[in-house]
Design an enzyme around this catalytic site. Structure first.
Site, PDB file in Angstrom:
ATOM      1  N   TYR A 156       0.843  -1.211   0.000  1.00  0.00           N
ATOM      2  CA  TYR A 156       0.000   0.000   0.000  1.00  0.00           C
ATOM      3  C   TYR A 156       0.877   1.260   0.000  1.00  0.00           C
ATOM      4  CZ  TYR A 156      -3.304   3.507   1.863  1.00  0.00           C
ATOM      5  OH  TYR A 156      -4.069   4.633   2.063  1.00  0.00           O
ATOM      6  N   LYS A 160       1.097   4.118  -2.913  1.00  0.00           N
ATOM      7  CA  LYS A 160       0.835   5.543  -2.655  1.00  0.00           C
ATOM      8  C   LYS A 160       2.057   6.408  -3.009  1.00  0.00           C
ATOM      9  CE  LYS A 160      -3.456   5.373  -1.294  1.00  0.00           C
ATOM     10  NZ  LYS A 160      -4.506   5.976  -2.127  1.00  0.00           N
TER      11      LYS A 160
HETATM   12  N1  LIG Z   1      -8.841   7.320   5.778  1.00  0.00           N
HETATM   13  C1  LIG Z   1      -7.544   7.472   5.881  1.00  0.00           C
HETATM   14  O1  LIG Z   1      -6.989   7.496   7.009  1.00  0.00           O
HETATM   15  C2  LIG Z   1      -6.677   7.671   4.658  1.00  0.00           C
HETATM   16  C3  LIG Z   1      -5.347   8.084   4.859  1.00  0.00           C
HETATM   17  C4  LIG Z   1      -4.545   8.253   3.742  1.00  0.00           C
HETATM   18  C5  LIG Z   1      -5.034   8.032   2.467  1.00  0.00           C
HETATM   19  N2  LIG Z   1      -6.318   7.625   2.326  1.00  0.00           N
HETATM   20  C6  LIG Z   1      -6.781   7.385   0.949  1.00  0.00           C
HETATM   21  O2  LIG Z   1      -7.944   8.150   0.718  1.00  0.00           O
HETATM   22  C7  LIG Z   1      -8.778   7.496  -0.219  1.00  0.00           C
HETATM   23  C8  LIG Z   1     -10.166   7.368   0.361  1.00  0.00           C
HETATM   24  O3  LIG Z   1     -10.077   6.664   1.576  1.00  0.00           O
HETATM   25  P1  LIG Z   1     -11.281   6.591   2.622  1.00  0.00           P
HETATM   26  O4  LIG Z   1     -10.673   6.416   3.955  1.00  0.00           O
HETATM   27  O5  LIG Z   1     -12.231   7.694   2.367  1.00  0.00           O
HETATM   28  O6  LIG Z   1     -11.905   5.170   2.202  1.00  0.00           O
HETATM   29  P2  LIG Z   1     -13.365   4.556   2.324  1.00  0.00           P
HETATM   30  O7  LIG Z   1     -14.189   5.281   3.329  1.00  0.00           O
HETATM   31  O8  LIG Z   1     -13.144   3.093   2.513  1.00  0.00           O
HETATM   32  O9  LIG Z   1     -13.920   4.808   0.856  1.00  0.00           O
HETATM   33  C9  LIG Z   1     -13.354   4.133  -0.233  1.00  0.00           C
HETATM   34  C10 LIG Z   1     -14.195   4.404  -1.453  1.00  0.00           C
HETATM   35  O10 LIG Z   1     -13.635   3.661  -2.556  1.00  0.00           O
HETATM   36  C11 LIG Z   1     -14.715   2.918  -3.165  1.00  0.00           C
HETATM   37  N3  LIG Z   1     -14.182   1.683  -3.729  1.00  0.00           N
HETATM   38  C12 LIG Z   1     -13.526   0.685  -3.101  1.00  0.00           C
HETATM   39  N4  LIG Z   1     -13.243  -0.298  -3.961  1.00  0.00           N
HETATM   40  C13 LIG Z   1     -13.731   0.080  -5.166  1.00  0.00           C
HETATM   41  C14 LIG Z   1     -13.767  -0.529  -6.455  1.00  0.00           C
HETATM   42  N5  LIG Z   1     -13.219  -1.730  -6.670  1.00  0.00           N
HETATM   43  N6  LIG Z   1     -14.367   0.144  -7.461  1.00  0.00           N
HETATM   44  C15 LIG Z   1     -14.926   1.353  -7.261  1.00  0.00           C
HETATM   45  N7  LIG Z   1     -14.908   1.985  -6.062  1.00  0.00           N
HETATM   46  C16 LIG Z   1     -14.327   1.345  -5.035  1.00  0.00           C
HETATM   47  C17 LIG Z   1     -15.695   2.654  -2.023  1.00  0.00           C
HETATM   48  O11 LIG Z   1     -17.016   2.504  -2.497  1.00  0.00           O
HETATM   49  P3  LIG Z   1     -17.757   1.108  -2.793  1.00  0.00           P
HETATM   50  O12 LIG Z   1     -17.476   0.179  -1.659  1.00  0.00           O
HETATM   51  O13 LIG Z   1     -19.195   1.539  -2.903  1.00  0.00           O
HETATM   52  O14 LIG Z   1     -17.199   0.650  -4.093  1.00  0.00           O
HETATM   53  C18 LIG Z   1     -15.630   3.986  -1.279  1.00  0.00           C
HETATM   54  O15 LIG Z   1     -16.465   4.921  -1.898  1.00  0.00           O
HETATM   55  C19 LIG Z   1      -8.113   6.147  -0.518  1.00  0.00           C
HETATM   56  O16 LIG Z   1      -7.354   6.245  -1.691  1.00  0.00           O
HETATM   57  C20 LIG Z   1      -7.201   5.948   0.685  1.00  0.00           C
HETATM   58  O17 LIG Z   1      -6.094   5.138   0.374  1.00  0.00           O
HETATM   59  C21 LIG Z   1      -7.162   7.434   3.379  1.00  0.00           C
END
Ligand SMILES: NC(=O)c1ccc[n+]([C@@H]2O[C@H](COP(=O)([O-])OP(=O)(O)OC[C@H]3O[C@@H](n4cnc5c(N)ncnc54)[C@H](OP(=O)(O)O)[C@@H]3O)[C@@H](O)[C@H]2O)c1
Length: 271
Positions: A156, A160
């Site tokens: 991961y 990133k």
């Molecule tokens: N939260 C954190 O602490 C954090 C920190 C650093 C970076 N990030 C990055 O920020 C981004 C968003 O993270 P988040 O925490 O908001 O995640 P999240 O709440 O799990 O949301 C992930 C989104 O991606 C969609 N998704 C997952 N698999 C998919 C697929 N195969 N096709 C289409 N859509 C898909 C999910 O929707 P469905 O399930 O409806 O498909 C959901 O809308 C990610 O790239 C993550 O790596 C997050």
């Protein structure tokens, strides 16, 4: 914030059904940009679409799509054919924590595909059009851990880091064409993705989690002004330490210790 409508009438947000993507969609709509919401859960997309189109009087379309499916980017392109798409937010992402060899290879390949190859495909497909018409913006969602290799999140973190490098390079390439590229690297952010993370319990790690609305706001405020932004003061300090103060080997050891302590019994692919 720039006038986001100057990029085009529509924005595409991947991963819009939850977390940071949901907040990008809300804030783009508040800026009077029509939004195309992309994720797998159609019901959640439609609920959000109704909510934000009622609230802001914009057009909101939904594309229920598994971005890991063959031909997904072609399908998305067809869904938005004819629309004046000005902004693409490549946000959808997944990950698995734990010792790499204990995780399923198929899961790790999905991480690499969704978190790195899909942003590349989106950049290529929509960036071509942006460059051709000399107008557009691409936002790539990386992570604060892109600053260092991270044991137990090895794949991961590497994915990133790829996104960060890709976006910073494209920011330079496309500047002359009037196209803005921004990489946003959130630290721990309070989302479903964080709460449901497989193999790791972030609540044991201490430290405040950011509000996903703040992450989206910081990114949209930074668009057109810089190539990379890290929301949050403490995340910026950690980034500077990893990049400039600590030898890379120390940073790897430090991350290794922190992440290992937070691993849970399901680390190792029991998703
Ligand atoms: N939260 C954190 O602490 C954090 C920190 C650093 C970076 N990030 C990055 O920020 C981004 C968003 O993270 P988040 O925490 O908001 O995640 P999240 O709440 O799990 O949301 C992930 C989104 O991606 C969609 N998704 C997952 N698999 C998919 C697929 N195969 N096709 C289409 N859509 C898909 C999910 O929707 P469905 O399930 O409806 O498909 C959901 O809308 C990610 O790239 C993550 O790596 C997050």
């Amino acid at each position: 914030m720039k006038d986001l409508r100057a990029y085009g009438a529509y924005a595409i947000v991947t991963g819009a059904s939850s977390g940071i993507g949901r907040q990008f969609a809300r804030q783009l709509a508040a800026a009077r940009v029509n939004v195309v919401l992309v994720a797998r859960h159609k019901d959640r997309l439609e609920e959000l679409a109704t909510e934000i189109s009622d609230e802001h009087g914009i057009e909101c379309r939904t594309v229920a799509l598994d971005l890991l499916a063959n031909g997904a980017i072609d399908q998305l392109s067809q869904e938005v054919a004819g629309l004046d798409v000005g902004i693409v937010v490549a946000n959808a992402g997944i990950y698995y924590a734990g010792p790499l060899v204990d995780n399923d290879l198929a899961d790790e390949l999905d991480v690499l595909a969704l978190d790195a190859a899909v942003p590349l495909q989106l950049a290529h497909r929509f960036g071509r059009e942006f460059v051709r018409r000399q107008r557009g913006a691409l936002i790539l969602v990386s992570s604060s851990i892109a600053a260092s290799p991270v044991p137990y999140e090895a794949n991961y973190a590497a994915a990133k880091a790829y996104v960060l490098s890709l976006g910073q390079a494209l920011n330079y390439e496309w500047k002359k064409d009037g196209v803005d590229v921004l990489v946003v690297s959130p630290g721990p952010t309070q989302t479903e993705g964080l709460d449901n993370a497989v193999g790791i319990d972030f609540s044991t790690m201490g430290g405040a989690k950011m509000d996903p609305a703040q992450v989206a706001r910081t990114a949209l405020d930074s668009l057109g002004k810089r190539a990379h932004v890290i929301p949050g003061f403490s995340n910026n300090l950690a980034d500077m330490a990893a990049k400039y103060l600590l030898p890379r080997s120390t940073s790897v050891r430090m991350y290794g210790r922190i992440i290992k302590q937070a691993l849970t019994d399901d680390a190792g692919g029991a998703a």
